[in-house]
Write a protein that holds these residues in place. Sequence first.
Motif, PDB file in Angstrom:
ATOM      1  N   MET A 162       0.813  -1.216   0.000  1.00  8.97           N
ATOM      2  CA  MET A 162       0.000   0.000   0.000  1.00  8.97           C
ATOM      3  C   MET A 162       0.850   1.271   0.000  1.00  8.97           C
ATOM      4  O   MET A 162       0.310   2.376   0.137  1.00  8.97           O
ATOM      5  CB  MET A 162      -0.916   0.015   1.227  1.00  8.97           C
ATOM      6  CG  MET A 162      -1.985  -1.063   1.230  1.00  8.97           C
ATOM      7  SD  MET A 162      -3.278  -0.776  -0.002  1.00  8.97           S
ATOM      8  CE  MET A 162      -4.069   0.687   0.649  1.00  8.97           C
ATOM      9  N   SER A 163       2.155   1.152  -0.172  1.00 11.58           N
ATOM     10  CA  SER A 163       3.043   2.311  -0.015  1.00 11.58           C
ATOM     11  C   SER A 163       2.688   3.461  -0.951  1.00 11.58           C
ATOM     12  O   SER A 163       2.704   4.623  -0.557  1.00 11.58           O
ATOM     13  CB  SER A 163       4.497   1.883  -0.227  1.00 11.58           C
ATOM     14  OG  SER A 163       4.656   1.333  -1.522  1.00 11.58           O
ATOM     15  N   ASP A 164       2.349   3.171  -2.205  1.00  8.83           N
ATOM     16  CA  ASP A 164       2.027   4.224  -3.154  1.00  8.83           C
ATOM     17  C   ASP A 164       0.545   4.595  -3.133  1.00  8.83           C
ATOM     18  O   ASP A 164       0.100   5.456  -3.887  1.00  8.83           O
ATOM     19  CB  ASP A 164       2.430   3.795  -4.567  1.00  8.83           C
ATOM     20  CG  ASP A 164       1.785   2.486  -4.993  1.00  8.83           C
ATOM     21  OD1 ASP A 164       1.356   1.722  -4.098  1.00  8.83           O
ATOM     22  OD2 ASP A 164       1.717   2.222  -6.207  1.00  8.83           O
ATOM     23  N   LYS A 165      -0.232   3.924  -2.268  1.00  9.64           N
ATOM     24  CA  LYS A 165      -1.677   4.174  -2.204  1.00  9.64           C
ATOM     25  C   LYS A 165      -2.084   4.831  -0.889  1.00  9.64           C
ATOM     26  O   LYS A 165      -3.282   5.072  -0.660  1.00  9.64           O
ATOM     27  CB  LYS A 165      -2.445   2.854  -2.379  1.00  9.64           C
ATOM     28  CG  LYS A 165      -2.077   2.128  -3.666  1.00  9.64           C
ATOM     29  CD  LYS A 165      -2.191   0.633  -3.508  1.00  9.64           C
ATOM     30  CE  LYS A 165      -1.466  -0.073  -4.655  1.00  9.64           C
ATOM     31  NZ  LYS A 165      -1.187  -1.468  -4.397  1.00  9.64           N
ATOM     32  N   THR A 166      -1.121   5.090  -0.025  1.00  7.26           N
ATOM     33  CA  THR A 166      -1.446   5.634   1.292  1.00  7.26           C
ATOM     34  C   THR A 166      -2.174   6.975   1.218  1.00  7.26           C
ATOM     35  O   THR A 166      -3.144   7.198   1.962  1.00  7.26           O
ATOM     36  CB  THR A 166      -0.173   5.758   2.141  1.00  7.26           C
ATOM     37  OG1 THR A 166       0.419   4.466   2.290  1.00  7.26           O
ATOM     38  CG2 THR A 166      -0.484   6.313   3.516  1.00  7.26           C
ATOM     39  N   PRO A 167      -1.784   7.906   0.337  1.00 10.27           N
ATOM     40  CA  PRO A 167      -2.548   9.171   0.260  1.00 10.27           C
ATOM     41  C   PRO A 167      -4.021   8.954  -0.085  1.00 10.27           C
ATOM     42  O   PRO A 167      -4.901   9.607   0.502  1.00 10.27           O
ATOM     43  CB  PRO A 167      -1.821   9.949  -0.842  1.00 10.27           C
ATOM     44  CG  PRO A 167      -0.425   9.410  -0.822  1.00 10.27           C
ATOM     45  CD  PRO A 167      -0.576   7.959  -0.517  1.00 10.27           C
ATOM     46  N   THR A 168      -4.296   8.043  -1.016  1.00 10.00           N
ATOM     47  CA  THR A 168      -5.691   7.748  -1.362  1.00 10.00           C
ATOM     48  C   THR A 168      -6.405   7.107  -0.183  1.00 10.00           C
ATOM     49  O   THR A 168      -7.579   7.408   0.100  1.00 10.00           O
ATOM     50  CB  THR A 168      -5.746   6.818  -2.590  1.00 10.00           C
ATOM     51  OG1 THR A 168      -5.011   7.403  -3.664  1.00 10.00           O
ATOM     52  CG2 THR A 168      -7.181   6.592  -3.033  1.00 10.00           C
TER      53      THR A 168
END
Length: 940
Positions: free
Chosen positions: A299-305
Motif C-alpha cells: 500500500m506504499s504508493d496508495k497511502t494518500p488515497t
Amino acid sequence: MAHLCGCWYILTSAVNSYPTKHYLPLVDLSVHTTVLSTTSRTQLTQTFVNPSSEQPIKECVYVFPLYDGVSVVRFTCRIGSRVIKGVVKEREKARKIYSEAVERGETAGLLQQLDNSDVFSTKIGNIPAGQKVIVDILYVGELKHDAETDGIRFTIPTMIAPRYGTLPQDVSHQNGVPAQDSRGIRITVDAHLAEGSFIRGIQSPTHPIAVTMGSTSTKMSEQPQMHTASATLTLGKAELDKDFVLIILAKETASPKALLETHSSIPHQRALMVTLVPQFALPPSHPEIIFVVDRSGSMSDKTPTLISALEVFLKSLPVGVRFNICSFGSSHCFLWPKSKAYAESTLAEAMQHVRTFGADLGGTETFAAIKATIESRYKDLPLEVMLLTDGEIWNQKQLFSYLNKEVGNTEAPIRVFSLGIGNAVSHALIEGVARAGNGFSQSVGENEKLDSKVVRMLKGGLSPHVADYTLEVKYDIDDDDEDGFEMIERVTDGLSVLLHEQPAGKDVASDKQRPISLFDITADPDKEDTPMHDDDGQDRYNHLPAIPLPNLLQAPHRIPPLFPFNRTTVYLLMGPQAYQKTPKSVVLKATSPHGPLELEIPVQVISEPGETIHQLAAKKAVGDFEEGRGWLFDAKDETGMLVRERFESRFGEMVEREAVRLGVEFQVGGKWCSFVAVEDGKERESTAINIEEPLLQEEAEEEEECEEEEESVVGSTSSTYDPTIESSSPPSNYVNPQTRDQPLFNAFAQTKGSSSLFALESERVPDPAKAARCSRPPPPLGSFAIKRQKKAHSLGFAAKPSSPPLAKSSVDIDALVDSDPNADPLHALITLQLFDGSWPFTDNVLRILHLTKSDVETTVPTGRRWDIWATLLAVCWLEKKMTDRREAWELVAEKARGWVEDFFEAQGVEVVVRERSWGVAEGLVVRGGGKGESGVGIGA
C-alpha cells in the motif's frame, strides 16, 4: 513476482541445474470490446513468438488477468498456419487430453482458471521454432455502476500485481527474466446501447483516450446515432502498468430490465436476466461500523488515497453510531479495544490516528484482521465492516468461507463492504468479499475522485438490513382472455428434491428385481471393468447420488441486498422442465423493518436465439459454488433434511459435479472446468509436402511418363482423401463422420477422372536416367504449385481434365467499374460474398483478386469444388492484401473460414490437406496473376 503476466517456458540452467523461466517476446497485445447495455463482450488477442530459429518449445505457460466474474466463452490458439479451437471439459479430463496431445508431438492448448477467479493460465505445447503463437480469448461480463459518476464502469486488467501468500502451483517455484511488454496494449471499446439511450460522454480516469460519438469503430454511420460511441487510446498503445478503466455516461442505463433469451442450440432452454440500479430510501439505522484498513507494504504508493478515503468516511458518520479502526499487515491492531460512540472527541482522536498511517505493517493477513473484527463486535448491534485494501493476496478461499459462515449464522446481522484502492486491484478479492459479506464493492484508482463512492458506500452501511429478497416469474394462463388467470413460478419451489442413494445413470428398479448370485461360475473377480468412453470427464462423478435439477436455477442463488447506486443483476436458467409459456413479468420482493418492498418488471423477449445470457448465468452459478454457496447448499430431501448434511462426505464432489455440468453444457470455464484445444483430424501424414512449379501443357506427356515410373517404383501407397476434389474416391475404410449430411454429399456428385491435390512421395529411388529426364529446377522462392498425381485410370476411371465452371453472379462488377474505375475492391468483394460465407467462382471475383481463369487452372488441379477454391483465394487476398483494413473485413473472413472448415469437417478432410489447400491459395494470391498488384482499385 513483479512480472507475473506473460508467456514463458522452462529451461534448466547448465550452471546450477535450476529450472528458470524464459519469457517469449511479446509481439502484439490488443483488446476489442463491445459494450451492449449493461454487459460487455471482449476479444483479447496476445501474440508471442518463439525466438529460436532452431529449437522448438515443448511447453510454455501464459498467465494473464481477467476481471472477476467474466465468462470465458471461446479460446483459440494459432501457431503458424494452424488454428486450434478450445472446448470446455472437466478439469482433469482436459489436462489429460492436453498432455496426450503434447506427448504425440501435436500443438495443443489448455486454458485454466487458477484458484483466484481473476487469474488465468494457458499452457501451449509444441511450438515450432521461429513460429508465432496467437492466443484469442473471448469473454463476456457484467458492467458495474460507478457511484462517483452514475455511469457504466468497464475495467480491463492489464497486470497481476505482486500478491501476498503462496502462489498457485502453475506460476510458482520458478525465477525468470521479465516479459518484453514494452510495446504496450491497443484498446478499442465500442458502445452500442439500446435505442432510446443517450450517451452523454465517455471518459477514462486512467488513460488518455480519443472518443468518437455517434458511431463505432466497426460501423461508421452517415447519420450519427446518439446511442453509439467508440473510444481508443490517444497514443495508440499504453504500457501494461495499470488497469484500463472506461466510464460511459448515458441516460436510461439504470432503469430496471428483464431480458429473456432462448438458447440457440439447446432445445427448450431459456435464460432470464434481471438487472437494475435501485432507487429507494429507507430511514437509516445506527449500527456499529469498523474500518478494516490495509497498511501492508503493497500500500506504499496508495497511502494518500487511503487516508483521503478514511477522512471522508469519518467526517460523514452520523451521530448515534459506534465506530472503530482496525489496521492490519502481518499483524493487526485496533484504535480502541471496543468501538466507541461517534462524538467530537472520538472523531478528533480518529482523525489524528489516520494522519499517522503508513505502509509499515509488513504482509497482508486480511483473514486474521476480519476475524478479529467480527469477534470483537457488540452482539446487540448490526455490524458494518468497511474493508479498504488493494486486495493483493492469494489465499482468498479461507476468507470467503469464513464470511459465508459468520454472515449467515449470526443473530445480529453482519455486512462487509469493500473499497479497492490502486491501479491493479484484485477484483476477485474485493468483489468476493462483498458477495460473501452481503455488501457491495467499489474501486478507486490513484488520483481518481472518491468522495461520492465513499459517501454512497457509507449510506449502504447505514441502510436497514434486508435479507429475504425473492424473485417470482409471472405467466398469463390465457393470452386471449383479458381476465385470464396468472401463474407464478418461484425459485424456492424447486429446492425440495426426491433423492435416492443410487448413483447417477443407474436404473434403480431393474437392480432391485434381479438378485445377484453369491456363486456365479461365469463371474471373474479378477477381471477389471473396461473403462467406458468419457468424452467430457463427467463420468468420474457417476458414483454420486443423483440429484434432480431445479426447473428454475437462480444465480446468484441468494439475491444480494439491494442498495441505491449499486447495480444488481440476477439470472434464471429456465430448463426444459420449466413452464414453457413466455413470462409476462418478474416480481422482486423483500421485507424491511419499515414495510414490504416490491418491484414488478415486464419481460422483454430477445428476438434472436443466443447464448450470452445463458453463459453469464452459468458463470454466476458456478461462481456461487466456487465460493461455497449455491442452490445445492439449500436443497432438501423429501424428509426436509439438507442434502449437504445427508451426504456430508460426498457433498464437495456433488458441488463440483454440478459446476462441471454447467460449464460443459454452456461452454464456460471455471475452477473445475478448463478449455482444451487440440488439433483436428486424424494422425498426420509423415510424408513431406512436395511443391513444384506449375506444369505446362506441353510437358503433360513427359509428366505422365514420370508419374507412371513413380507408381511402378512405389508399388502401393496410401493417399490422403480430399473431398475438395469432386471425383476423388474415399479409401475403403473411410466413414463419413456426418452421415446426416448425405444430401450434401450427393449434391456434389463425383466426376470420373480427376487428379489428387498433392503428390505421393516414393520410398525408393527411381531409375536414374528417367529421374534425370523427369527432373525440373526448384521453384522460385515464395511460389506455390502442385505436383500432379498419376492419372486416375489406375483406379478404373478415365482421366479427362476439365475446366473450372464459372458461376453466374447477381452483381455486375463491370457496371460498377464503368461508373467508377477506382471503385473500392474490398467493398466489391464483400458484396459478392454469398449468405453462407462462400464466394462463387466467377469472373468478377477473379477480377477483384487480380487473377485470371488460366492463373487458377495452371495451379489448381481440375475437377475441383471451385467454390471452395474461390473462397480460399478470397480469404487469403483479404489477409495478405488488405491487412491495413482488417477491421472492415475480419467478420467477413471469419464467416468464410467457418464455411470452409465446416465443409472440411463434414467431409472428413485431414488436417494436412486443409493446411496444404490454404498454402496453395496463399501462394497464388501472393504471386498474383496477370492483372498486376491488387488492392488499389478495380480499374487499376
